[in-house]
Every structure is written in C-alpha cells, then in structure tokens.
Design an enzyme around this catalytic site. Structure first.
Site, PDB file in Angstrom:
ATOM      1  N   CYS A 383       0.836  -1.202   0.000  1.00 36.65           N
ATOM      2  CA  CYS A 383       0.000   0.000   0.000  1.00 36.65           C
ATOM      3  C   CYS A 383       0.872   1.254   0.000  1.00 36.65           C
ATOM      4  CB  CYS A 383      -0.999  -0.046   1.151  1.00 36.65           C
ATOM      5  SG  CYS A 383      -2.458   0.942   0.784  1.00 36.65           S
ATOM      6  N   HIS A 509      -3.345  -4.960   0.492  1.00 33.00           N
ATOM      7  CA  HIS A 509      -2.740  -5.486   1.722  1.00 33.00           C
ATOM      8  C   HIS A 509      -2.758  -7.018   1.715  1.00 33.00           C
ATOM      9  CE1 HIS A 509      -2.401  -1.744   4.114  1.00 33.00           C
ATOM     10  NE2 HIS A 509      -3.411  -1.349   3.356  1.00 33.00           N
ATOM     11  N   GLU A 511      -1.171  -9.021   3.511  1.00 27.21           N
ATOM     12  CA  GLU A 511      -0.999  -9.608   4.856  1.00 27.21           C
ATOM     13  C   GLU A 511      -2.310 -10.073   5.468  1.00 27.21           C
ATOM     14  OE1 GLU A 511      -0.717  -6.426   4.083  1.00 27.21           O
ATOM     15  OE2 GLU A 511      -1.218  -5.055   5.714  1.00 27.21           O
TER      16      GLU A 511
END
Ligand code: GLN
Length: 531
Positions: A383, A509, A511
């Site tokens: 990001c 994102h 993650e």
C-alpha cells in the site's frame, strides 16, 4: 439455530481473550462444527478506522470492506474463515444506528433509553450473525468487566441468556491469576472479585479461564477453591491458560485442559473429539530449529508491536513454508532518515515497507526503498510501501526530484501517486477509502504472476491514493513494470522491477489473507528470495 459463547475479561486488559476465543473456535471447528465470531468493542468510535495504531494497534480489513479490530485478524488466521462486516460492533456503531432511526421517526415518539433501545440494538447485532448454517457464534466483549462503556453490552447478553436459555448461550470469563513473588503465592482473589463484579450485573459465568505467567501451576485444590467461590459447577469448569511459548500453541494447551469438552457438554453439542493432527504437525514445523533470517519492517509505529501484527504474522507464515525462522526487525523510518539506510538496514536480508498514512517518516521509507533497489535486497511494498517504491523510482531513475504522493505534497508537478477521482470531494474521514476486496489481473511472465501461479486474484484494500496513470508509460519504459491491474477501473495494483531478485510492491494489503499453514504467495516469494 446457532448457540452462543460470550467471552468476557476481568482484572486487567491484554489477557489474551481474543486468542483464547480464537483457540476455542479452532477446537470446535476441528470437532466438525461450523463456527463464526463477533467482537463487540465498547468504545465510542464508530470503527477503529480513524484511530491511531498507537491507540489500538493495527486496523484489520475484511473482504467486504469493514475496518475492524485486530482481533478479527487473529480469528481469520486461527479459524481460516472470512469474517463479514457484522463481525465487529462498537458503541459508536450501535449508537449511530439508533440515532439514525430516531431521526427517521422510527421509534414513534418514544424516549430512547439504554434499556431497552441500546440493549435491543446490541442483541439484534449479535443475533444478526446467527444462522442455520452456523453451529456456534463466539462473541468477545472487549475491555474489562467494570468498564462504564461495557455495561450496556453486558446487560444485553444477560438478557439474551434469559431469552435463549442456558443450553444455548454460555459465558466464559477470562481473568488474571497473578503470582506474588514476595509471598511465593498464586493469588485467586482478583479472579474471584471480577467474577463477583459479573454476578453483580446478573451474569454467572459458566467457565473461568485463568491466565498465569509461564511456569505457574494452577493446582487441583486451587481449581476446587475457584469453582466453589465463583459458583461454578465443578473444578473442570476452571481452565488454566498459561503464557505460551508460541501463539499457535494455545489451541493444543486448551484442548489438554478440556476447554472444548466442557463447552460441548454445557451447550449440549454432539461432536467428536477435535482432530488436531494437522495443527500438531504445523507446530512441529514452526518449532523445528531452522536457519534464521532477518527481515525489516520499516514503519512509523514501531514502538507498538501490534501496529504491524498481520504483516509480522504473514512474514512468519512465509518463514514456516520456506523452512526458515524469520526474525522481524521493526525499524523506525525516522531513524533511517537520521542515520541513513545502510547504517540501520545492513543486517537484514529483506525489507518490507508496510501501509501507512501521513508525512512522518516518509523520507526514511523512500531511503529504505532506494537502498533495497540499489543493493538488490528483496523488497515488498504494501500500500503506502508501493507508493513509496513508485516515488523513489520517479525521483532517482526518472530524475524528478520533487516526485511525491499528493497526500504528502499536494502541489507537486510530479504527483506519481494521486488522489482517486471519486475521493476528491469526500471530507468525511471514516469508512470512505477504497476498502475491501477488489479483483486484480496479473501480467504473465512477471514475478507477481509467478508467485501467485494464477492470473486473477482478489485482494483487500484500504487507501485513498493511487498510482497516477499519467506516468505509467514513462515509468515502464525505464525499468519498473506494472504486473497487476484492476481492469475495470484502470488502476495499477502491482509494480515490480524485473531486473532485481525480488522487488515487488502492491497497492493492496496481502498480509490480511495469510494463514499459518497457507502463507500469502507474495510473502512466500519474498522470503524465498531472501534465502
Ligand atoms: N496513505 C495512503 C493512501 O491513503 C496509503 C494507505 C495505506 O498504506 N493503507 O493511499
């Protein structure tokens, strides 16, 4: 219809209530039950989206675009489920819904009160996650019993118990059982007091989970005593939860303590013993001695470990898959600004620049990206970290020394990262970003494509600014390749430098979609390159 487990906490915060609840969920799933979760946060913010990570740690984003408490991230990782918007309510969210209804005249002239209006709204929110397909809903109430903000939530679940009956709703209370060094004694009084506080509010817990430091024993006598004074059905309703060596140890530890057995007994759930064979295998590979590699996360909230919890977890998951032990070095971007990238990052094998907002630390992050690019150190930009990679490239390869994101320098001519058209006139800050999952098409032959092994993916977003397509041609002509796009909205999603071993940066994102036994492909590829 679903049965409910209400999880509360007492004595102190940070008891690991969320991890306990998540571990219980994992055990129930491995008994073949379908489980979903909900977190109720009593604070007044409508969601944690506008809260500083210093206050609240990371903001987790769901597939359908809710900005939630980081515990939802633990739930998704432990349970391997995808949570929905209705998985997280705050007092603010409850109240804004009530106030909107009141303004619309829906209460027909009544006086709006905490009981019944607020409590009814809370009960509706809880019942909203129940369904025919869900056997068990685990509801965690944030904060500590006794907090003023939490009262309406506790009153709501007290009423639910009356309405649903004891076989359908269970109360699990987590409390601290401290060891007093000077007295050489384990003290049960604080736990007893917090159960008293709960019963004063009309809630008799069914199960007491006692948190202790590692190495502290809760003897059978203590369990007897706690059960007696806390009005529990027997010592088997007292569960010991000691500090674990590893986060993912907890489901196995709680299984040993019989937590899921007692829960199934109480809720009359017929389900075989949890098969934890795969989980045990996973723990073996987590704990196996492996070569260690250091990876830096260059951010600005590095004093709060929870601010980057999903990124840290994703790096660890990728380590398990690559048979290395990833040591995460949290690096303050301002330190990179002051001391230079080399001085701070010389000892790491890989660099991650995670998401972020605002000006502070930006130059340090740019210096870290430059250091990674020039020294061919594997880099993953997430990001803001992707925007940083583009800014660095525009400054140092294209030669635009004033290149920047419009977020940082609204007046720059070389706004390689710019505000999205549809964001320009939005002044409200909460819940107005590009949020949640969007499709991304990968370009064949790129590192990103190779990592994913497929051409279409869905990834979660949380940002206002985007790659400025005005510079796309020039950037690509000079050696940074666009490897993922959102075709429908013509947005750049991933860039990379093909010349480097691994220099990939994404606008989304990744993650948030990493699991302990199913690491995210981009993190797995990063760690593989670091090896
Ligand atoms: N501040 C940037 C934006 O809003 C990046 C956000 C993030 O990293 N999540 O676009």
């Amino acid at each position: 219809m679903s049965k409910f487990i209400i999880v509360t906490g007492g004595v102190v915060s940070s008891l690991g209530k969320g991890i306990t609840a998540a571990s219980l969920g994992r055990l129930l799933i491995n008994r073949g039950l379908s489980v979903t979760v909900q977190k109720l946060d009593p604070y007044i913010n409508v969601d944690p989206g506008t809260m500083s990570p210093y206050q609240h740690g990371e903001v987790f984003v769901t597939e359908d675009g809710a900005e939630t408490d980081l515990d939802i991230g633990h739930y998704e990782r432990f349970l391997d489920i995808s949570c929905k918007k209705n998985c997280n309510y705050t007092s603010g969210k409850i109240y804004s819904s009530i106030i909107a209804k009141e303004r619309a005249g829906e209460y027909l002239g009544k006086t709006i009160q905490v009981v019944p209006h607020v409590t009814n709204e809370i009960k509706d929110s809880i019942m909203g996650v129940a369904s025919e397909d869900v056997d068990v809903v685990i509801v965690e109430i944030g904060g500590t019993v006794g907090d003023i903000e939490g009262l309406s939530f506790l009153e709501a679940v007290r009423q639910l118990r009356v309405e649903l009956g004891r076989e359908n709703i269970l109360f699990l209370h987590c409390a601290l059982v401290p060891y007093l060094e000077a007295a050489h004694e384990v003290k049960t009084k604080p736990a007893q007091s917090s159960v008293k506080e709960l019963t004063r509010l009309g809630i008799q817990p069914d199960i007491l989970v006692c948190r202790t430091n590692a190495g502290i024993e809760i003897t059978d006598e203590m369990k007897e005593k706690l059960a007696m004074f806390c009005n529990l059905r027997g010592p088997e309703y007292v569960i010991h939860n000691s500090d674990a060596e590893h986060l993912y140890d907890l489901p196995l530890m709680l299984q040993k303590e019989g937590l899921d057995t007692i829960v199934c007994k109480q809720l009359k759930l017929k389900a075989p013993k949890a098969n934890m064979a795969d989980w045990k295998k996973m723990m073996v590979s987590i704990k196996k001695k492996k070569p260690q590699i250091s990876v830096a996360i260059v951010g600005k909230y590095t004093e709060v470990a929870d601010a980057y919890i999903s990124v840290t977890e994703a790096l660890k998951h990728a380590g398990i898959a690559n048979n290395v032990d990833v040591h995460v070095k949290l690096v303050n971007a301002e330190e990179v600004e002051q001391r230079g990238a080399e001085a701070v990052l010389f000892d790491v094998k890989g660099i991650v620049v995670p998401g972020g907002f605002g000006k502070r630390g930006i130059e340090g992050k740019i210096a870290a990206a430059k250091y990674a690019r020039e020294n061919n150190i594997p880099y993953l930009g997430i990001c803001l970290g992707m925007q940083i990679a583009v800014i660095e490239f525009a400054r140092n390869i294209l030669g635009y020394s004033d290149a920047n994101s419009a977020e940082i320098d609204p007046k720059t001519k070389h706004n390689v990262i710019d505000i999205m058209e549809d964001q320009k006139n939005i002044s409200e800050k909460g819940g107005t970003m590009r949020l949640g999952a969007y499709p991304c098409e990968l370009v064949k032959g790129t590192k990103a494509y190779e990592a994913y092994g497929t051409s279409k993916v869905d990834e979660r977003h949380r940002h206002r600014y985007e790659f400025n397509n005005k510079f796309k041609k020039e950037i690509e002509a000079n050696g940074m390749k666009v490897s993922g796009v959102n075709k429908k909205r013509d947005l750049v999603e991933i860039v990379e430098i093909p010349e480097n071993k691994f220099y990939v940066a994404c606008q989304f994102h990744p993650e948030f979609k990493s699991h302990p036994y199913r690491p995210h492909p981009l993190f797995a590829a990063l760690i593989s390159a670091c090896k």
